[in-house]
Design a protein around this motif. Structure first.
Motif, PDB file in Angstrom:
ATOM      1  N   VAL A 233       0.634  -1.087  -0.062  1.00  0.00           N
ATOM      2  CA  VAL A 233      -0.084   0.145  -0.037  1.00  0.00           C
ATOM      3  C   VAL A 233       0.725   1.294  -0.046  1.00  0.00           C
ATOM      4  CG1 VAL A 233      -1.420   1.378   1.357  1.00  0.00           C
ATOM      5  CG2 VAL A 233      -1.874  -1.186   1.101  1.00  0.00           C
ATOM      6  N   ASP A 234       1.837   1.305   0.779  1.00  0.00           N
ATOM      7  CA  ASP A 234       2.836   2.592   0.790  1.00  0.00           C
ATOM      8  C   ASP A 234       3.362   2.732  -0.555  1.00  0.00           C
ATOM      9  OD1 ASP A 234       4.371   0.150   1.191  1.00  0.00           O
ATOM     10  OD2 ASP A 234       5.849   1.215   2.053  1.00  0.00           O
ATOM     11  N   VAL A 235       3.940   1.718  -1.287  1.00  0.00           N
ATOM     12  CA  VAL A 235       4.359   1.888  -2.507  1.00  0.00           C
ATOM     13  C   VAL A 235       3.375   2.497  -3.379  1.00  0.00           C
ATOM     14  CG1 VAL A 235       5.433   0.859  -4.485  1.00  0.00           C
ATOM     15  CG2 VAL A 235       6.224   0.256  -2.025  1.00  0.00           C
ATOM     16  N   THR A 236       2.173   1.841  -3.450  1.00  0.00           N
ATOM     17  CA  THR A 236       1.055   2.129  -4.355  1.00  0.00           C
ATOM     18  C   THR A 236       0.787   3.513  -4.393  1.00  0.00           C
ATOM     19  OG1 THR A 236      -0.112  -0.012  -4.158  1.00  0.00           O
ATOM     20  CG2 THR A 236      -1.314   1.885  -4.817  1.00  0.00           C
ATOM     21  N   LEU A 237       0.826   4.084  -2.937  1.00  0.00           N
ATOM     22  CA  LEU A 237       0.474   5.685  -2.930  1.00  0.00           C
ATOM     23  C   LEU A 237       1.626   6.385  -3.354  1.00  0.00           C
ATOM     24  CD1 LEU A 237      -0.663   5.507   1.027  1.00  0.00           C
ATOM     25  CD2 LEU A 237      -1.943   6.359  -1.043  1.00  0.00           C
ATOM     26  N   LYS A 238       2.860   5.973  -3.338  1.00  0.00           N
ATOM     27  CA  LYS A 238       3.975   6.715  -4.021  1.00  0.00           C
ATOM     28  C   LYS A 238       3.644   6.585  -5.467  1.00  0.00           C
ATOM     29  CE  LYS A 238       7.367   5.962  -0.326  1.00  0.00           C
ATOM     30  NZ  LYS A 238       8.547   5.199   0.199  1.00  0.00           N
ATOM     31  N   LYS A 239       3.550   5.440  -5.966  1.00  0.00           N
ATOM     32  CA  LYS A 239       2.905   5.416  -7.366  1.00  0.00           C
ATOM     33  C   LYS A 239       1.820   6.354  -8.047  1.00  0.00           C
ATOM     34  CE  LYS A 239       4.852   0.736  -8.283  1.00  0.00           C
ATOM     35  NZ  LYS A 239       5.522   0.716  -9.441  1.00  0.00           N
ATOM     36  N   ILE A 240       1.112   6.258  -7.137  1.00  0.00           N
ATOM     37  CA  ILE A 240      -0.133   7.471  -7.512  1.00  0.00           C
ATOM     38  C   ILE A 240       0.208   8.762  -7.717  1.00  0.00           C
ATOM     39  CG2 ILE A 240      -2.198   8.318  -6.790  1.00  0.00           C
ATOM     40  CD1 ILE A 240      -3.080   5.392  -5.401  1.00  0.00           C
ATOM     41  N   GLN A 241       1.004   9.128  -6.653  1.00  0.00           N
ATOM     42  CA  GLN A 241       1.683  10.539  -6.662  1.00  0.00           C
ATOM     43  C   GLN A 241       2.479  10.795  -7.766  1.00  0.00           C
ATOM     44  OE1 GLN A 241       0.646  12.943  -4.495  1.00  0.00           O
ATOM     45  NE2 GLN A 241      -0.815  11.898  -3.584  1.00  0.00           N
ATOM     46  N   ALA A 242       3.264   9.515  -8.026  1.00  0.00           N
ATOM     47  CA  ALA A 242       4.308   9.935  -9.240  1.00  0.00           C
ATOM     48  C   ALA A 242       3.693   9.970 -10.433  1.00  0.00           C
ATOM     49  CB  ALA A 242       5.060   8.552  -9.195  1.00  0.00           C
ATOM     50  N   ARG A 243       2.728   9.328 -10.736  1.00  0.00           N
ATOM     51  CA  ARG A 243       2.050   9.535 -12.062  1.00  0.00           C
ATOM     52  C   ARG A 243       1.020  10.803 -12.466  1.00  0.00           C
ATOM     53  NH1 ARG A 243      -2.164   4.248 -13.356  1.00  0.00           N
ATOM     54  NH2 ARG A 243      -3.792   4.978 -12.087  1.00  0.00           N
ATOM     55  N   GLY A 244       1.004  11.401 -10.725  1.00  0.00           N
ATOM     56  CA  GLY A 244       0.543  12.917 -11.139  1.00  0.00           C
ATOM     57  C   GLY A 244      -0.747  13.067 -11.667  1.00  0.00           C
ATOM     58  N   GLU A 257      -6.103   3.351   3.868  1.00  0.00           N
ATOM     59  CA  GLU A 257      -7.159   2.524   4.753  1.00  0.00           C
ATOM     60  C   GLU A 257      -7.879   1.714   3.333  1.00  0.00           C
ATOM     61  OE1 GLU A 257     -10.804   2.556   7.806  1.00  0.00           O
ATOM     62  OE2 GLU A 257     -10.087   4.439   7.150  1.00  0.00           O
ATOM     63  N   PHE A 258      -8.468   2.591   2.260  1.00  0.00           N
ATOM     64  CA  PHE A 258      -8.981   2.191   1.325  1.00  0.00           C
ATOM     65  C   PHE A 258      -8.255   1.144   0.478  1.00  0.00           C
ATOM     66  CE2 PHE A 258     -10.814   2.586  -2.951  1.00  0.00           C
ATOM     67  CZ  PHE A 258     -12.057   2.596  -2.845  1.00  0.00           C
ATOM     68  N   LEU A 259      -7.118   1.481   0.250  1.00  0.00           N
ATOM     69  CA  LEU A 259      -6.243   0.579  -0.456  1.00  0.00           C
ATOM     70  C   LEU A 259      -5.681  -0.746   0.365  1.00  0.00           C
ATOM     71  CD1 LEU A 259      -3.751   3.267  -2.105  1.00  0.00           C
ATOM     72  CD2 LEU A 259      -5.557   2.077  -3.334  1.00  0.00           C
ATOM     73  N   SER A 260      -5.742  -0.561   1.411  1.00  0.00           N
ATOM     74  CA  SER A 260      -5.770  -1.879   2.315  1.00  0.00           C
ATOM     75  C   SER A 260      -6.667  -2.743   2.425  1.00  0.00           C
ATOM     76  CB  SER A 260      -5.179  -1.482   3.825  1.00  0.00           C
ATOM     77  OG  SER A 260      -4.021  -0.763   4.068  1.00  0.00           O
ATOM     78  N   HIS A 261      -7.864  -1.997   2.366  1.00  0.00           N
ATOM     79  CA  HIS A 261      -9.064  -2.877   2.153  1.00  0.00           C
ATOM     80  C   HIS A 261      -9.084  -3.533   0.820  1.00  0.00           C
ATOM     81  CE1 HIS A 261     -13.271  -4.178   2.543  1.00  0.00           C
ATOM     82  NE2 HIS A 261     -13.087  -4.267   3.731  1.00  0.00           N
ATOM     83  N   MET A 262      -8.984  -2.997  -0.095  1.00  0.00           N
ATOM     84  CA  MET A 262      -8.757  -3.508  -1.490  1.00  0.00           C
ATOM     85  C   MET A 262      -7.839  -4.468  -1.758  1.00  0.00           C
ATOM     86  SD  MET A 262      -9.258  -0.392  -4.184  1.00  0.00           S
ATOM     87  CE  MET A 262      -9.145  -1.869  -5.612  1.00  0.00           C
ATOM     88  N   GLU A 263      -6.659  -4.570  -0.832  1.00  0.00           N
ATOM     89  CA  GLU A 263      -5.727  -5.445  -0.995  1.00  0.00           C
ATOM     90  C   GLU A 263      -6.021  -6.954  -0.080  1.00  0.00           C
ATOM     91  OE1 GLU A 263      -0.785  -5.425  -0.312  1.00  0.00           O
ATOM     92  OE2 GLU A 263      -2.080  -4.682   1.383  1.00  0.00           O
ATOM     93  N   MET A 264      -6.739  -6.567   0.905  1.00  0.00           N
ATOM     94  CA  MET A 264      -7.035  -7.656   1.518  1.00  0.00           C
ATOM     95  C   MET A 264      -8.247  -8.549   0.632  1.00  0.00           C
ATOM     96  SD  MET A 264      -9.925  -8.826   3.657  1.00  0.00           S
ATOM     97  CE  MET A 264     -10.923  -7.114   4.152  1.00  0.00           C
ATOM     98  N   LYS A 265      -9.165  -7.553   0.016  1.00  0.00           N
ATOM     99  CA  LYS A 265     -10.321  -8.507  -0.503  1.00  0.00           C
ATOM    100  C   LYS A 265      -9.575  -9.411  -1.796  1.00  0.00           C
ATOM    101  CE  LYS A 265     -14.077  -7.578   1.405  1.00  0.00           C
ATOM    102  NZ  LYS A 265     -14.827  -8.688   1.998  1.00  0.00           N
TER     103      LYS A 265
END
Length: 396
Positions: A233-244, A257-265
Motif C-alpha cells: 500500500v505505501d508503494v502504491t500511494l507513492k506510485k499514484i503520486q508519481a503518475r500525477g 485505509e481504502f487501498l489496504s481494504h482492497m488489498e485484503m479483498k
C-alpha cells in the motif's frame, strides 16, 4: 493460504501442506497443457483462418459448417492480469500479450460507455439533462464518492467487465488465439465490496450486485491463469503520486485505509476463490519486473489436471458440439447475459431515474451525433447504406 517469496521479484501462492498453486495440473484435449512464447513457436507458425465473429453471427447453421477446436492450440487460453491501482498492469499486460502472441484487452473504463462509435462524448450532454441522468465516471467517483450515482457507476463497470470477458471468450473460441486482459469480471467484486465497506455503496445495491453476478458470472468459463502484480500500500500511494493524475492525487478516496481494504479483498477473496479453478502467479511488482521472467515461469506451468479436479474444469468439454454450443452462447446469445444488468430494481432508490427525467435525457440523447439510429444508419455521420432511408421512415 500464504505468500512466500521464491526468488527476487517472484512470489508463489501456497495452500495446505505447502502445495504450490503453480504446480503441475491436467486438461483434456483440445486444451493443451502448456503455453509457449512467440519466440519458441518460430516464424513458420501460422494460425488457422479466424471466423469473423464480430461481423457474422455464429448460430446453429454455422456450427455445422465451422467447428471450434481445430483452431485451438497450446496458447488458446485466457490470462488475466490484476493488481492494485498504478501497479503497472497496462504495460505488463501489453508486453505479455506480445510475447505470447495473444490478443490484448485493456482495462474497462467509463469512456467505453460515454464515447460512442462516432467519437462523440455523451458527457457533453450533462448541461442539458437532470442530475439523475448526468454522467458519472472514475473522476467523478474519486471526487465525490457519496454521490447517488455511485451505485450506477459500479453496475456500469460490472457490465463493461462482463462484456469484455464475453469478448475474450468469443475471440478465443472463434479464432483460437489466446487472450491477455487487464482485470476481469471476476475481480470486480473487490471494488464492490470495498465501496460497500466504506459506505459508498448501499446494502441494497450490494445485494442487487450479487444477485446479478450470480445469474451471469457462473455461466462463464473461468480464466486459465491469473497474474497478480503485488504492490504494498505505501508503494502504491507513492506510485499514484508519481503518475500525477489530479483526480487521483487530490482524492480523499485513495487513502491507505481504502487501498489496504482492497488489498485484503484481492488476497483473501478474489485470489482465494480463483486458486480453486485457475493457476495463480503472484509477483512483487514494487519495482517494475521483467516480463521475460514471467513468460519463462508461465512456460513451466503444466495446465493439465485430473478428470475430477476442479481446476480447469470449465475447459473439460466432452465433445466438439459442446465447444460449439459454448461459442454460440458467448457470441450470438451474449445479450442473454447482459439483460440481467439492465432490468431495473425499484428497491434500490439511487438507481431509479424518474420517468420525467428519463424523458428529458432521451430527447437530448436522440439529438446527439450518431445517437438517433443504430451504427451504420446515421447518414449525418457519413454512413452510407442502402437501407438508411427505410430505417429513418420506419423510425418516425
Amino acid at each position: 493460504m500464504a505468500l512466500s517469496v521464491v526468488r527476487k521479484g517472484v512470489i508463489s501462492l501456497t495452500g495446505r501442506a505447502g502445495r504450490s498453486l503453480v504446480a503441475p495440473a491436467a486438461v483434456i484435449q483440445p486444451q493443451i497443457a502448456t503455453i509457449v512464447s512467440k519466440a519458441l513457436r518460430g516464424r513458420d507458425y501460422k494460425r488457422p483462418a479466424p471466423f469473423p465473429y464480430k461481423d457474422n453471427s455464429y448460430g446453429l447453421f454455422q456450427a455445422f459448417l465451422d467447428k471450434t477446436t481445430h483452431r485451438m492450440d497450446e496458447n488458446s487460453k485466457i490470462i488475466v492480469v490484476d493488481g492494485p491501482i498504478a501497479a503497472g498492469k497496462t504495460k505488463f499486460a501489453q508486453e505479455l500479450a506480445e510475447e505470447l502472441d495473444m490478443h490484448y484487452i485493456p482495462q474497462a473504463n467509463m469512456d467505453m460507455v460515454y464515447i460512442n462509435s462516432y467519437g462523440y462524448d455523451l458527457r457533453q450532454l450533462d448541461p442539458l439533462v437532470p442530475d439523475t441522468c448526468k454522467s458519472f465516471d472514475e473522476k467523478d467517483f474519486l471526487g465525490n464518492p457519496n454521490h447517488r450515482r455511485v451505485a450506477g457507476f459500479q453496475f456500469d463497470m460490472l457490465k463493461l467487465r462482463l462484456n469484455q470477458y464475453l469478448d475474450a471468450l468469443g475471440h478465443l473460441l472463434s479464432t483460437g488465439q489466446g487472450v491477455v486482459m487487464e482485470r476481469s469480471v471476476y475481480s470486480d467484486l473487490v471494488f464492490a465490496e470495498t465501496l460497500a465497506h466504506f459506505g459508498y455503496l448501499s446494502k441494497k445495491a450490494l445485494n442487487l450486485y450479487y444477485e446479478c453476478r450470480k445469474m451471469t458470472v457462473p455461466l462463464l468459463m473461468r480464466p486459465h491463469l491469473v497474474v497478480y502484480l503485488d504492490v504494498p500500500v505505501d508503494v502504491t500511494l507513492k506510485k499514484i503520486q508519481a503518475r500525477g493524475l489530479p483526480h487521483e492525487t487530490n482524492s480523499s478516496v485513495l487513502s491507505a485505509e481504502f487501498l489496504s481494504h482492497m488489498e485484503m479483498k484481492y488476497k483473501q477473496q478474489f485470489l482465494k476463490e480463483m486458486k480453486n479453478h485457475a493457476e495463480i502467479l503472484v509477483y512483487d511488482w514494487s519495482e517494475e519486473g521483467d516480463t521475460e521472467v514471467v513468460v519463462e515461469d508461465i512456460e513451466r506451468i503444466n495446465f493439465e489436471f485430473g478428470k475430477n479436479d476442479p481446476k480447469m474444469a470449465d475447459w473439460k468439454l466432452k465433445d466438439e458440439w459442446e465447444w460449439c454450443e459454448k461459442r454460440m452462447q458467448y457470441t450470438k446469445y451474449r445479450s442473454h447475459f447482459m439483460m440481467w444488468l439492465v432490468v431495473p430494481d425499484f428497491s434500490v432508490e439511487e438507481m431509479v431515474i424518474p420517468a420525467a427525467d428519463h424523458k428529458i435525457y432521451t430527447d437530448a440523447l436522440l439529438e446527439a451525433p450518431g445517437e438517433r439510429y443504430e451504427v451504420g444508419f446515421n447518414s449525418d455521420m457519413g454512413d452510407q447504406f442502402i437501407l438508411t432511408k427505410v430505417k429513418k421512415d420506419l423510425a418516425v
